[in-house]
Design a protein around this motif. Structure first.
Motif, PDB file in Angstrom:
ATOM      1  N   ASP A 132     -35.078  35.213 -20.603  1.00 14.56           N
ATOM      2  CA  ASP A 132     -36.180  35.780 -19.793  1.00 14.56           C
ATOM      3  C   ASP A 132     -37.414  35.973 -20.653  1.00 14.56           C
ATOM      4  O   ASP A 132     -37.328  36.515 -21.738  1.00 14.56           O
ATOM      5  CB  ASP A 132     -35.784  37.144 -19.210  1.00 14.56           C
ATOM      6  CG  ASP A 132     -34.352  37.168 -18.744  1.00 14.56           C
ATOM      7  OD1 ASP A 132     -33.868  36.091 -18.348  1.00 14.56           O
ATOM      8  OD2 ASP A 132     -33.714  38.240 -18.808  1.00 14.56           O
ATOM      9  N   PRO A 133     -38.561  35.573 -20.136  1.00 18.43           N
ATOM     10  CA  PRO A 133     -39.771  35.724 -20.935  1.00 18.43           C
ATOM     11  C   PRO A 133     -40.192  37.186 -21.048  1.00 18.43           C
ATOM     12  O   PRO A 133     -40.265  37.900 -20.039  1.00 18.43           O
ATOM     13  CB  PRO A 133     -40.807  34.907 -20.153  1.00 18.43           C
ATOM     14  CG  PRO A 133     -40.285  34.860 -18.757  1.00 18.43           C
ATOM     15  CD  PRO A 133     -38.803  34.994 -18.821  1.00 18.43           C
ATOM     16  N   VAL A 134     -40.400  37.638 -22.249  1.00 14.58           N
ATOM     17  CA  VAL A 134     -40.945  38.966 -22.498  1.00 14.58           C
ATOM     18  C   VAL A 134     -42.071  38.763 -23.499  1.00 14.58           C
ATOM     19  O   VAL A 134     -42.122  37.745 -24.173  1.00 14.58           O
ATOM     20  CB  VAL A 134     -39.901  39.924 -23.124  1.00 14.58           C
ATOM     21  CG1 VAL A 134     -38.881  40.389 -22.106  1.00 14.58           C
ATOM     22  CG2 VAL A 134     -39.204  39.272 -24.323  1.00 14.58           C
ATOM     23  N   ALA A 149     -47.477  34.534 -35.411  1.00 15.41           N
ATOM     24  CA  ALA A 149     -48.597  33.897 -34.707  1.00 15.41           C
ATOM     25  C   ALA A 149     -48.416  32.388 -34.705  1.00 15.41           C
ATOM     26  O   ALA A 149     -48.591  31.717 -33.684  1.00 15.41           O
ATOM     27  CB  ALA A 149     -49.919  34.267 -35.374  1.00 15.41           C
ATOM     28  N   SER A 150     -48.038  31.868 -35.852  1.00 12.28           N
ATOM     29  CA  SER A 150     -47.909  30.421 -35.986  1.00 12.28           C
ATOM     30  C   SER A 150     -46.720  29.883 -35.180  1.00 12.28           C
ATOM     31  O   SER A 150     -46.854  28.946 -34.391  1.00 12.28           O
ATOM     32  CB  SER A 150     -47.755  30.088 -37.473  1.00 12.28           C
ATOM     33  OG  SER A 150     -47.422  28.746 -37.632  1.00 12.28           O
ATOM     34  N   VAL A 151     -45.558  30.508 -35.362  1.00 12.98           N
ATOM     35  CA  VAL A 151     -44.349  29.986 -34.704  1.00 12.98           C
ATOM     36  C   VAL A 151     -44.422  30.229 -33.188  1.00 12.98           C
ATOM     37  O   VAL A 151     -44.103  29.340 -32.387  1.00 12.98           O
ATOM     38  CB  VAL A 151     -43.076  30.601 -35.331  1.00 12.98           C
ATOM     39  CG1 VAL A 151     -41.825  30.045 -34.672  1.00 12.98           C
ATOM     40  CG2 VAL A 151     -43.029  30.323 -36.836  1.00 12.98           C
ATOM     41  N   CYS A 152     -44.879  31.434 -32.766  1.00 12.60           N
ATOM     42  CA  CYS A 152     -44.980  31.719 -31.326  1.00 12.60           C
ATOM     43  C   CYS A 152     -46.024  30.820 -30.666  1.00 12.60           C
ATOM     44  O   CYS A 152     -45.843  30.380 -29.529  1.00 12.60           O
ATOM     45  CB  CYS A 152     -45.343  33.191 -31.079  1.00 12.60           C
ATOM     46  SG  CYS A 152     -44.009  34.324 -31.500  1.00 12.60           S
ATOM     47  N   GLN A 157     -44.295  31.134 -27.095  1.00 14.61           N
ATOM     48  CA  GLN A 157     -43.617  32.415 -26.877  1.00 14.61           C
ATOM     49  C   GLN A 157     -44.675  33.517 -26.759  1.00 14.61           C
ATOM     50  O   GLN A 157     -45.448  33.728 -27.697  1.00 14.61           O
ATOM     51  CB  GLN A 157     -42.679  32.714 -28.052  1.00 14.61           C
ATOM     52  CG  GLN A 157     -42.180  34.165 -28.126  1.00 14.61           C
ATOM     53  CD  GLN A 157     -41.320  34.574 -26.943  1.00 14.61           C
ATOM     54  OE1 GLN A 157     -40.453  33.802 -26.521  1.00 14.61           O
ATOM     55  NE2 GLN A 157     -41.541  35.772 -26.420  1.00 14.61           N
ATOM     56  N   PRO A 158     -44.738  34.235 -25.592  1.00 17.81           N
ATOM     57  CA  PRO A 158     -45.717  35.319 -25.482  1.00 17.81           C
ATOM     58  C   PRO A 158     -45.495  36.372 -26.574  1.00 17.81           C
ATOM     59  O   PRO A 158     -44.359  36.776 -26.830  1.00 17.81           O
ATOM     60  CB  PRO A 158     -45.437  35.916 -24.100  1.00 17.81           C
ATOM     61  CG  PRO A 158     -44.728  34.834 -23.339  1.00 17.81           C
ATOM     62  CD  PRO A 158     -43.944  34.068 -24.365  1.00 17.81           C
ATOM     63  N   VAL A 181     -50.503  34.293 -27.022  1.00 21.80           N
ATOM     64  CA  VAL A 181     -50.348  35.066 -28.263  1.00 21.80           C
ATOM     65  C   VAL A 181     -51.638  35.847 -28.489  1.00 21.80           C
ATOM     66  O   VAL A 181     -52.716  35.261 -28.613  1.00 21.80           O
ATOM     67  CB  VAL A 181     -50.069  34.131 -29.471  1.00 21.80           C
ATOM     68  CG1 VAL A 181     -50.010  34.929 -30.772  1.00 21.80           C
ATOM     69  CG2 VAL A 181     -48.769  33.360 -29.252  1.00 21.80           C
ATOM     70  N   ARG A 182     -51.543  37.184 -28.465  1.00 22.10           N
ATOM     71  CA  ARG A 182     -52.740  38.017 -28.574  1.00 22.10           C
ATOM     72  C   ARG A 182     -52.705  38.843 -29.852  1.00 22.10           C
ATOM     73  O   ARG A 182     -51.682  39.423 -30.195  1.00 22.10           O
ATOM     74  CB  ARG A 182     -52.849  38.962 -27.360  1.00 22.10           C
ATOM     75  CG  ARG A 182     -52.984  38.226 -26.033  1.00 22.10           C
ATOM     76  CD  ARG A 182     -54.210  37.327 -26.049  1.00 22.10           C
ATOM     77  NE  ARG A 182     -54.375  36.604 -24.803  1.00 22.10           N
ATOM     78  CZ  ARG A 182     -55.372  36.828 -23.957  1.00 22.10           C
ATOM     79  NH1 ARG A 182     -56.250  37.768 -24.191  1.00 22.10           N
ATOM     80  NH2 ARG A 182     -55.459  36.107 -22.864  1.00 22.10           N
TER      81      ARG A 182
END
Ligand code: ZN
Length: 443
Positions: A132-134, A149-152, A157-158, A181-182
């Protein structure tokens, strides 16, 4: 997860075990603590596979997938490079000295693009997540945020990254951030402030606190340093040197060494065969060193203002965690006792000299934390803390950042939000919630 297909294996090949009450749990991919009401304790992994079985054809850290708490393999990972440096050995005066290099150094096979061992953590944490996306919430002094940051970003991936402004310079990345990615920057704040805010955001629906040292994905990702070392050395080292902030790496390699020993890895170390952990910190800010030298299980607390001043003077600011997991069950204190270890403090001048020496010998730049570790090794040898015929593993936890910047053109990550002075957390939490799409907000 993501725009890029990853190989999913499904069933989990491990359980989580509480290091305090020994209760066993099936992992849901995000569990951080034992729900039984006892003193704080780390959860640990117990794998079905008891033998050390690297997957030979896999060159990244998923080579150790049987001993990683993951349900999928995320392509593109690197791993630690373990080698002997003859010139460094001669200079230090330890013939059996091995370097575990974590970073970018293509000639040696070093392909960690964000330049530190935090990338090992990021791949493993993402590999552990449920379907499930979280929004994964990560607090960081800088290096961990760069890795996530790089891998997500690459795998969509949020993720929410919270860093103090001093760490922003480390977020120089191979690619621009993925829209999910914030990055939130806290001005005039430190790592402890970032952690406090992340814990508040992690309570919102749709957000999942990554959890730092409590996340078994983090620690078992770092354990690959010891797995790689044993593959290269053919045995466990007698001594292990690493500079530490939270000391998640120290705890992780200790857990790895125990796992390897149970699997029959040879060792000739003195105390129960486990490598003795020699951890190091900045002299100007050394909470773990201070507590350990005082012989106590609890951290010695200074005033917040004194701590913040000391943090600003530190040579390696990535080591300035004000709340390391020292007293927690199976945390830093326990692994130091179990391994017969010690904690050293290094001044800025010695660290600078060590960094230059390493560069002169190997022609590669190393991170400030790694310089602290090299300096601690030199002083331990000078003080006769070990026999010259001991085998030693030196963890260079980060390096090659400058080298990578020359080879490629990395990009400074842009914050989605800057918080000038962190007031009541509620206000900041609301601002952050607004950065993510509405459907994540149920409450
Ligand atoms: Zn428990």
């Amino acid at each position: 997860m993501g725009d890029i297909a990853v190989e999913v294996w499904g069933k989990r090949h491990y359980s989580l075990v509480c290091s305090c009450c020994s209760k066993k749990y099936a992992d849901d991919g995000v569990m951080l603590t034992c729900p039984n009401g006892h003193e704080p304790a780390l959860l640990q992994t117990e794998y079905t596979e008891k033998n050390f079985t690297p997957v030979q054809e896999d060159e990244g850290i998923f080579r150790y997938r049987h001993w990683l708490p993951v349900v999928r393999e995320i392509p593109g990972s690197g791993r630690p490079v373990v080698f002997r440096s003859e010139r460094l050995s001669r200079l230090v005066g330890i013939p059996d000295l091995w370097v575990a290099f974590n970073g970018y150094w293509p000639e040696r096979g070093g392909h960690l693009e964000t330049g530190t061992f935090k990338e090992l953590e990021a791949y493993t944490v993402l590999g552990r997540l449920p379907e499930d996306p979280v929004v994964l919430v990560v607090a960081s002094a800088g290096n961990t945020a760069a890795a996530f940051a790089s891998v997500c970003s690459r795998y969509g991936q949020p993720c929410l990254l919270i860093v103090p402004e001093v760490g922003l310079g480390r977020l120089i990345l191979p690619e621009v951030l993925h829209p999910s990615v914030r990055l939130v920057v806290l001005e005039d704040a430190d790592y402890a402030d970032a952690i406090a805010l992340s814990e508040a955001v992690g309570k919102l629906n749709g957000f999942q606190l990554e959890g730092g040292v409590r996340n078994v994905g983090r620690r078992d990702g770092l354990a690959t340093v010891m797995y790689s070392a044993v593959e290269a050395m053919g045995e466990l080292p007698d001594f292990y040197f690493q500079a530490v902030g939270s000391a998640a790496g120290g705890i992780a390699v200790h857990e790895a060494a125990k796992r390897l020993m149970a699997a029959g890895a040879p060792s000739n170390a003195s105390k129960e065969g486990l490598p003795r952990l020699f951890l190091s910190q900045n002299e100007s800010f050394a909470p773990i060193h201070r507590a350990w030298q005082a012989g106590q299980r609890f951290l010695v607390r200074g005033s917040v203002e004194d701590d913040k001043r000391a943090v600003r003077r530190a040579f390696a600011d990535e080591l300035t965690n004000r709340f390391p997991p020292y007293a927690v069950h199976s945390g830093v204190y326990d692994v130091l006792v179990e391994s017969g270890g010690d904690v050293l403090a290094v001044d800025g001048e010695s660290a600078r000299a060590a960094r230059e020496m390493f560069h002169d010998i190997e022609s590669i730049d190393i991170e400030p934390a790694s310089a602290v570790a090299v300096a601690s090794l030199l002083s331990a040898v000078r003080e006769g803390r070990m026999r010259r015929d001991s085998s030693v593993l030196l963890n260079v936890t980060g390096g090659g950042r400058a080298r990578r910047a020359r080879d490629h053109s990395p990009i400074q990550a842009e914050p989605s939000l800057r918080i000038a002075s962190l007031g009541p957390l509620e206000e900041a939490v609301n601002q952050i919630a607004g950065l993510f799409s509405v459907d994540l907000q149920i409450s």
